[in-house]
Design an enzyme around this catalytic site. Sequence first.
Site, PDB file in Angstrom:
ATOM      1  N   ASP A  92      40.178  63.210  33.485  1.00 14.50           N
ATOM      2  CA  ASP A  92      41.578  63.122  33.954  1.00 14.50           C
ATOM      3  C   ASP A  92      42.471  62.271  33.066  1.00 14.50           C
ATOM      4  O   ASP A  92      43.693  62.359  33.176  1.00 14.50           O
ATOM      5  CB  ASP A  92      41.633  62.525  35.373  1.00 14.50           C
ATOM      6  N   GLU A 124      55.469  28.511  54.792  1.00 12.03           N
ATOM      7  CA  GLU A 124      56.106  27.527  55.673  1.00 12.03           C
ATOM      8  C   GLU A 124      56.876  26.487  54.860  1.00 12.03           C
ATOM      9  O   GLU A 124      57.968  26.045  55.258  1.00 12.03           O
ATOM     10  CB  GLU A 124      55.043  26.805  56.510  1.00 12.03           C
ATOM     11  N   GLU A 141      39.137  55.220  43.175  1.00  7.52           N
ATOM     12  CA  GLU A 141      39.793  56.505  42.875  1.00  7.52           C
ATOM     13  C   GLU A 141      38.859  57.337  41.994  1.00  7.52           C
ATOM     14  O   GLU A 141      39.284  58.007  41.055  1.00  7.52           O
ATOM     15  CB  GLU A 141      41.136  56.286  42.171  1.00  7.52           C
ATOM     16  N   THR A 169      30.371  61.570  42.563  1.00  2.19           N
ATOM     17  CA  THR A 169      29.066  60.897  42.455  1.00  2.19           C
ATOM     18  C   THR A 169      29.205  59.399  42.718  1.00  2.19           C
ATOM     19  O   THR A 169      28.463  58.813  43.519  1.00  2.19           O
ATOM     20  CB  THR A 169      28.465  61.126  41.046  1.00  2.19           C
ATOM     21  N   CYS A 210      49.997  22.643  55.769  1.00  2.00           N
ATOM     22  CA  CYS A 210      51.326  22.971  56.303  1.00  2.00           C
ATOM     23  C   CYS A 210      51.504  22.368  57.691  1.00  2.00           C
ATOM     24  O   CYS A 210      52.625  22.074  58.106  1.00  2.00           O
ATOM     25  CB  CYS A 210      51.522  24.478  56.374  1.00  2.00           C
TER      26      CYS A 210
HETATM   27  N1  LIG Z   1      49.753  29.819  56.975  1.00  2.00           N
HETATM   28  C1  LIG Z   1      49.577  30.096  55.669  1.00  2.00           C
HETATM   29  N2  LIG Z   1      50.660  30.300  54.910  1.00  2.00           N
HETATM   30  C2  LIG Z   1      50.522  30.618  53.635  1.00  2.00           C
HETATM   31  O1  LIG Z   1      51.613  30.871  52.919  1.00  2.00           O
HETATM   32  C3  LIG Z   1      49.247  30.707  53.059  1.00  2.00           C
HETATM   33  N3  LIG Z   1      49.083  31.038  51.760  1.00  2.00           N
HETATM   34  C4  LIG Z   1      48.121  30.422  53.883  1.00  2.00           C
HETATM   35  N4  LIG Z   1      46.879  30.451  53.346  1.00  2.00           N
HETATM   36  C5  LIG Z   1      45.722  29.843  53.936  1.00  2.00           C
HETATM   37  O2  LIG Z   1      45.348  28.717  53.156  1.00  2.00           O
HETATM   38  C6  LIG Z   1      44.329  29.103  52.230  1.00  2.00           C
HETATM   39  C7  LIG Z   1      44.743  28.820  50.836  1.00  2.00           C
HETATM   40  O3  LIG Z   1      45.064  27.468  50.699  1.00  2.00           O
HETATM   41  P1  LIG Z   1      45.596  26.920  49.277  1.00  2.00           P
HETATM   42  O4  LIG Z   1      46.698  27.844  48.816  1.00  2.00           O
HETATM   43  O5  LIG Z   1      44.436  26.930  48.341  1.00  2.00           O
HETATM   44  O6  LIG Z   1      46.093  25.537  49.575  1.00  2.00           O
HETATM   45  C8  LIG Z   1      44.108  30.589  52.413  1.00  2.00           C
HETATM   46  O7  LIG Z   1      42.749  30.962  52.234  1.00  2.00           O
HETATM   47  C9  LIG Z   1      44.554  30.785  53.840  1.00  2.00           C
HETATM   48  O8  LIG Z   1      43.538  30.379  54.719  1.00  2.00           O
HETATM   49  N5  LIG Z   1      48.330  30.148  55.188  1.00  2.00           N
HETATM   50 ZN   LIG Z   2      49.672  26.167  54.462  1.00  2.00          ZN
END
Ligand SMILES: Nc1nc(O)c(N)c(N[C@@H]2O[C@H](COP(=O)(O)O)[C@@H](O)[C@H]2O)n1
Ligand SMILES: [Zn+2]
Length: 403
Positions: free
Chosen positions: A241, A93, A329, A333, A125
């Site tokens: 492999d 955002e 991968e 077992t 945000c």
């Molecule tokens: N809405 C949204 N947009 C993003 O781009 C996001 N990365 C997230 N992440 C949410 O916020 C948490 C991480 O927060 P910080 O990066 O540590 O500030 C993550 O766990 C999501 O819940 N959300």
């Molecule tokens: Zn955010």
Amino acid sequence: MDNFPVVVQADASLPNYSQENTFLMRPNTDGDSPPKEKVGTDFDSRMMQRCLELARRALGRTSPNPLVGAVIVKDGEIVGEGFHPRAGEPHAEVFALKAAGVRAQGATIYVSLEPCNHYGRTPPCSEALVKAGVAKVVVGMVDPNPLVAGGGIARLRAAGIEVLVGVEQEACRQLNEGFVHRILYKRPLGILKYAMTLDGKIATTSGHSAWVTSQDSRTEVHQLRAACDAVIVGGNTVRLDNPYLTSHQVGVHNPLRVVMSRRLNLPENAHLWQTADAPTLVLTEEGANPDFQQLLFKQGVEVVELASLTPDRAMAYLYERGFCSVLWECGSTLAASAIAQGAVQKVLAFIAPKIIGGSIAPTPVGDLGFTTMTQALSLERVRWRVIGSDCLVEGYFPQTSRA
Ligand SMILES: Nc1nc(O)c(N)c(N[C@@H]2O[C@H](COP(=O)(O)O)[C@@H](O)[C@H]2O)n1
Ligand SMILES: [Zn+2]
């Protein structure tokens, strides 16, 4: 092997979200269930698909954070776009708001995950959106993170912003199934992938397995690796492999290559420690083969000793390292014990139209101790698709929550 059916502990602190968890990883198209009611207009869907396209640019690079894309629309035109590039950097955002500048005022923002409402590595945000004066927020899915979990949506609504939730929800959930699983179960999503012939063999009796499936399927596997945080094999796979386990594409993410080996009786010249294309981690037990540990150390390979080396212990360790998705991968077992310990939630079986025959050639999953068909593990949300001359069957083990 006494803990069937496959049960994974859900996080009891997430009552609202974990009740829903049986459909969190539902694929976008799964023929056997009625179509869900569409949320939003066709234009909303197109914008949300664009968010997902943007989010995918960071495939494999955001864990423990999710993949998120955002698009800002003003008067029917896109005025800003963004995606979350990696944990610690601004959220999608924020990038979109920066690109839109003053045009964000009175605009609609589409975002594939609910805007956050907490101070983590970055500020909330929700506040940035309120400050920018957006008129409407269109959300793909609610964030299962208990620090957010509807709080972002509530904050926006409290500020008088119109919020629409659930546009292209299934596609949004599918993209972040690893992140969602990590939040709910405190483990990375375990994906077991194997390639077998029509008669269920993964190699000939002499162990020759290159190649069971077509080039198209192998390319699909390379793409799968690019989307995962780690790929795990056992010592046997390294000995037999000598794999590379990379995504085989320049500029594309490579997963951490993880080898589970109790005794470190591994070849000195394996590709995994002779190629620097991707990092390698060897998981072993305390005090194992110090000379070989020294050799690995010189090759730049990380070695971690765990008190006891089991699939669940390995997954717990990879969770602590912040991983969302782990691709198994391995041979039969290790695959059996990973399934038995609940370290596998999703199965991807590539099936080639070939027959090897016999009863000795190896099969993908070792002995699970079952004696009756009623014990057989059934996958759900199954779908299949043709890839070149092969067929890919994909499904999930039922998640039985003990929360
Ligand atoms: N809405 C949204 N947009 C993003 O781009 C996001 N990365 C997230 N992440 C949410 O916020 C948490 C991480 O927060 P910080 O990066 O540590 O500030 C993550 O766990 C999501 O819940 N959300
Ligand atoms: Zn955010």
